[in-house]
Enzyme design. Structure first.
Site, PDB file in Angstrom:
ATOM      1  N   CYS A 117      30.677  32.503  26.712  1.00 52.53           N
ATOM      2  CA  CYS A 117      31.914  31.469  27.194  1.00 52.53           C
ATOM      3  C   CYS A 117      31.551  30.063  26.810  1.00 52.53           C
ATOM      4  O   CYS A 117      32.455  29.358  26.831  1.00 52.53           O
ATOM      5  CB  CYS A 117      32.040  31.705  28.547  1.00 52.53           C
ATOM      6  SG  CYS A 117      32.564  33.340  29.114  1.00 52.53           S
ATOM      7  N   HIS A 259      34.876  24.999  31.871  1.00 53.71           N
ATOM      8  CA  HIS A 259      35.168  26.494  31.566  1.00 53.71           C
ATOM      9  C   HIS A 259      36.153  27.059  32.553  1.00 53.71           C
ATOM     10  O   HIS A 259      35.771  27.065  33.755  1.00 53.71           O
ATOM     11  CB  HIS A 259      34.028  27.171  31.233  1.00 53.71           C
ATOM     12  CG  HIS A 259      34.206  28.895  31.062  1.00 53.71           C
ATOM     13  ND1 HIS A 259      35.281  29.115  30.155  1.00 53.71           N
ATOM     14  CD2 HIS A 259      34.026  29.624  31.642  1.00 53.71           C
ATOM     15  CE1 HIS A 259      35.271  30.313  30.134  1.00 53.71           C
ATOM     16  NE2 HIS A 259      34.085  30.971  31.188  1.00 53.71           N
ATOM     17  N   ASN A 289      40.224  33.933  32.432  1.00 51.43           N
ATOM     18  CA  ASN A 289      39.040  33.578  31.740  1.00 51.43           C
ATOM     19  C   ASN A 289      39.299  34.335  30.493  1.00 51.43           C
ATOM     20  O   ASN A 289      39.001  35.355  30.144  1.00 51.43           O
ATOM     21  CB  ASN A 289      37.839  34.188  32.542  1.00 51.43           C
ATOM     22  CG  ASN A 289      36.524  33.666  31.736  1.00 51.43           C
ATOM     23  OD1 ASN A 289      36.601  33.266  30.752  1.00 51.43           O
ATOM     24  ND2 ASN A 289      35.570  33.921  32.660  1.00 51.43           N
TER      25      ASN A 289
END
Ligand code: UT7
Length: 338
Positions: A117, A259, A289
């Protein structure tokens, strides 16, 4: 800003999102969960899911094409294509090479970058280094993920979290102060926590066999609580480090994009840094996400919503499997109306 070398400026952004929406209410029919739990514990209401014709490559290509258009560049002007992804089109060749060919970026090199990520922040750091060293003038940086293909749709602790999509940025050499710059990038890793966020099989450790499929070793596994704690500390600390190297203070920041994994993580980072309310951008409610696509999707939406103006200072922080994480400080210059 430029110590003899051009600045690395973001001159174009582009995104691609699958049209298919999976809401929390849809998930209630699939696993033992509730809209209320998901919203309260994560902030997510819905996510996009790729249809069978949509893949990491097709989404990366569309996002890249859109970024190129905004930057008003031709494909032959690209020197390098970097695709950050943890779900590449194939184990090899790289997704970036497929994008390079599809765009007609005939003069470009291409490679994939895997930092889970945190991939997009890592890729911005690489693009900046290529530009500062003179090895490239135009870099296409993409984050593209088809998370829906690697989540276990029977595991409520992970399947409610993720979504699909892609975002891309053109990072370009510039001596124009108004164009902005990626000022500093700080990158970190702690591989001792590899097991906390992992797809165990499909690589050299556990090649694909009937057993790995039966044991669900090709699905993403996560120790949510460990990841949560580490993510807050890591994103806050590297933001401070990147700020220090930029000779800026927390009070200079106009916007923070962390994030987009969980709104509670984003709020905790803001609190740890003692940043004022409202400074952290969030769009995870709509997309969940999306791993390495989360930062460019947030940059794009923040820009479209008028939250990013020329001359603003922006902190961007990513965290994910590895653990790997990083932060960058950007002086914003892009105005799509110019
Ligand atoms: O992109 C990489 C970075 N990833 C992240 O940053 C994710 C980080 N972690 C998180 O965001 C959070 O840890 C989660 C959202 C994954 C979980 O939230 P939590 O507050 O840490 O919940 P928990 O795992 O401690 O679970 C609390 C309870 C458990 O039930 P019991 O044991 O208390 O009875 C879970 O079984 O919630 C249960 N639970 C659910 N309930 C309804 C877990 N998932 C669900 C669900 N629906 N989907």
């Amino acid at each position: 800003m430029n110590k003899g070398h051009p600045a690395a400026a973001i001159t174009g952004l582009g995104i691609y999102l699958p049209a298919k929406i999976l809401s929390n209410h849809d998930l209630e029919k699939m696993v033992d969960t509730s809209d209320e739990w998901i919203k309260q514990r994560t902030g997510i209401s819905q996510r996009r899911i790729a249809e069978s014709h949509e893949t990491t490559f097709t989404m990366a290509y569309e996002a890249g094409k859109n970024a190129l258009k905004m930057a008003k560049l031709r494909p032959e002007e690209i020197d390098l294509v970097i695709c950050a992804t943890l779900i590449p089109e194939h184990p090899f060749p790289s997704t970036a090479s497929l994008v390079q060919a599809a765009l007609g970026a005939t003069k470009a090199g291409a490679f994939d970058l895997e930092a889970a990520c945190a991939g997009f922040v890592y890729a911005l750091g690489v693009a900046r280094a290529f530009i500062h060293s003179g090895m490239a003038r135009v870099v296409l940086v993409i984050g593209s993920e088809t998370m829906s293909r690697v989540v276990d749709w029977e595991d409520r602790s992970t399947c409610v979290l993720f979504g699909d999509g892609a975002g891309a940025a053109i990072v370009q050499a510039s001596f124009d102060e108004k164009a902005g710059a990626i000022l500093e990038v700080a990158l970190k890793s702690d591989g001792s926590k590899a097991d906390c966020l992992i797809i165990p099989a499909g690589g050299s450790r556990y090649p694909t066999t009937e057993n790995t499929v039966r044991d669900k070793l090709h699905f993403l596994r996560m120790n949510g609580a460990e990841v949560f704690k580490a993510a807050v500390r890591a994103m806050a600390d590297t933001t401070l480090e990147a700020l220090k190297h930029s000779d800026l203070q927390l009070s200079d920041l106009n916007l923070m994009i962390a994030h987009q994994a969980n709104s509670r993580i984003i709020d905790a980072v803001q609190k740890r840094l003692e940043l004022p309310d409202g400074i952290s951008y969030q769009n995870l409610e709509r997309y969940g996400n999306t791993s390495s696509a989360s930062i460019p999707l947030a940059l794009y939406d923040a820009m479209q919503e008028g939250r990013l103006k020329q001359g603003m200072y922006l902190a961007v922080a990513g965290f994910g499997g590895g653990f790997s994480w990083g932060a960058t400080i950007i002086k914003w210059g892009l105005n799509p109306e110019n």
